[in-house]
Write an enzyme that holds these catalytic residues in place. Sequence first.
Site, PDB file in Angstrom:
ATOM      1  N   ARG A 173       0.559  -1.276   0.062  1.00 21.31           N
ATOM      2  CA  ARG A 173       0.066  -0.215   0.430  1.00 21.31           C
ATOM      3  C   ARG A 173       0.974   1.370  -0.083  1.00 21.31           C
ATOM      4  O   ARG A 173       2.021   1.248   0.466  1.00 21.31           O
ATOM      5  CB  ARG A 173      -0.548   0.037   0.805  1.00 21.31           C
ATOM      6  CG  ARG A 173      -2.074  -1.239   1.110  1.00 21.31           C
ATOM      7  CD  ARG A 173      -3.307  -0.228   0.161  1.00 21.31           C
ATOM      8  NE  ARG A 173      -4.657  -0.904  -0.356  1.00 21.31           N
ATOM      9  CZ  ARG A 173      -4.696  -1.962  -1.238  1.00 21.31           C
ATOM     10  NH1 ARG A 173      -3.334  -2.308  -1.432  1.00 21.31           N
ATOM     11  NH2 ARG A 173      -5.412  -3.208  -1.221  1.00 21.31           N
TER      12      ARG A 173
ATOM     13  N   GLU B 219      -2.505   8.047  -4.454  1.00 21.46           N
ATOM     14  CA  GLU B 219      -3.597   7.374  -5.134  1.00 21.46           C
ATOM     15  C   GLU B 219      -4.751   7.936  -5.888  1.00 21.46           C
ATOM     16  O   GLU B 219      -5.420   8.363  -5.172  1.00 21.46           O
ATOM     17  CB  GLU B 219      -4.032   5.672  -5.388  1.00 21.46           C
ATOM     18  CG  GLU B 219      -2.703   4.816  -5.699  1.00 21.46           C
ATOM     19  CD  GLU B 219      -2.583   3.721  -5.330  1.00 21.46           C
ATOM     20  OE1 GLU B 219      -3.795   3.033  -6.011  1.00 21.46           O
ATOM     21  OE2 GLU B 219      -2.006   3.153  -5.188  1.00 21.46           O
TER      22      GLU B 219
ATOM     23  N   HIS C 110      -0.569   0.830 -10.045  1.00 18.88           N
ATOM     24  CA  HIS C 110      -1.327  -0.291  -9.051  1.00 18.88           C
ATOM     25  C   HIS C 110      -1.978  -1.985  -9.893  1.00 18.88           C
ATOM     26  O   HIS C 110      -3.023  -1.751  -9.526  1.00 18.88           O
ATOM     27  CB  HIS C 110      -3.123   0.607  -8.216  1.00 18.88           C
ATOM     28  CG  HIS C 110      -2.785  -0.561  -6.860  1.00 18.88           C
ATOM     29  ND1 HIS C 110      -2.560   0.517  -5.942  1.00 18.88           N
ATOM     30  CD2 HIS C 110      -2.891  -1.589  -6.840  1.00 18.88           C
ATOM     31  CE1 HIS C 110      -3.595  -0.592  -4.471  1.00 18.88           C
ATOM     32  NE2 HIS C 110      -3.117  -1.470  -5.318  1.00 18.88           N
TER      33      HIS C 110
HETATM   34  C1  DGY Z   1      -5.454  -5.849  -3.648  1.00 14.64           C
HETATM   35  O1  DGY Z   1      -5.490  -6.860  -3.350  1.00 14.64           O
HETATM   36  O2  DGY Z   1      -5.499  -5.051  -2.025  1.00 14.64           O
HETATM   37  C2  DGY Z   1      -4.661  -5.378  -4.576  1.00 14.64           C
HETATM   38  O3  DGY Z   1      -4.210  -4.069  -3.682  1.00 14.64           O
HETATM   39  C3  DGY Z   1      -4.906  -5.154  -5.258  1.00 14.64           C
HETATM   40  O4  DGY Z   1      -5.334  -6.402  -6.672  1.00 14.64           O
END
Ligand code: DGY
Length: 327
Positions: free
Chosen positions: A239, A268, A286
């Site tokens: 993240r 983001e 992402h």
């Molecule tokens: C998630 O699933 O948390 C990712 O960031 C996207 O696949």
Amino acid sequence: MAKPKILATRPLFPAARAILDAHFDVEYWTVPERISRAELLKRVADKEALVCLLTEKVDQQLLDAAPRLRIAATVSVGFDNIDVPACTRRGVAATHTPGVLDETTADFAWTLLMAIGRRLLEGDAWMRSGTWPGWDLDQLLGGDVWGKTLGILGFGRIGRGVARRALGFRMRVLYSDAVRAPSEDERDLHAEFVDRDRLFRESDFISIHVPLLPDTRHLISKENLEKMKPTAYLINTSRGPVVDEAALVDALENRKIAGAALDVYENEPKVHPGLIPRKDVILAPHMASASVDTRTRMAVMAANNVVAMFDGRRPPNALNADALELK
Ligand code: DGY
């Protein structure tokens, strides 16, 4: 009998749509632009379930706007978009999609690791510019991957997948996590449990696989970046807010580290402007879980969680099943 009304904030994939359409009266958000907050609040008002993405916040405001809601199913493993305690207080189940994207995400962490270490994107840009003069001895010298030390921050399913791939590169693997892995896993993955301080100091590549929690926000801080080797690379597929982007830009500018490959960002879809012109940075949108199979599995999983809820079964991936006493 009328089918329960649900909202899906994307058209999803045929396999997930088939599941939902068989059970529910589904409204899909199909326009290419993502659903605005105002539209989401309006459309969820008469719905009993919401299938959403990590870009949509399920918070108190949304719960207040959706008095009939019974379940919010995010098509993501990360669930920092969902206020789980608020859902629990309202009796709304919150589900996510663990387990189905681990290997695909680990593949992509490795994609970034190899590409930044070996300067692949710089080479690609050079070729496309038409200015490459042909082979030379000291062109685009990067860092070796094989035989180096890989530091893995967060040794859950994805972190372990990254470690497993390192075996083929004969790397030394260090990991840190709040919980130490079983000794068989450490042995099988040739992984050594170390404190974060050692991991920052000794690694040639650091790959981040922690969830976003209050104590992981800005884990990659100025102080920790300063512990890293000037030849080391940072890879983030977890993240964005785990990395203090301003501190990262500063570390790169002052050559405290050799480079960074990022799939996720602090704010983001914005990217810190200091990262954009840098050749020692790879910026991916992402996309770590973005394979056809994996994204389909994620959507199907979210759909099955919703079906379970309305069948009177415990949604298999509920985050608050115990708190809600779902059987
Ligand atoms: C998630 O699933 O948390 C990712 O960031 C996207 O696949």
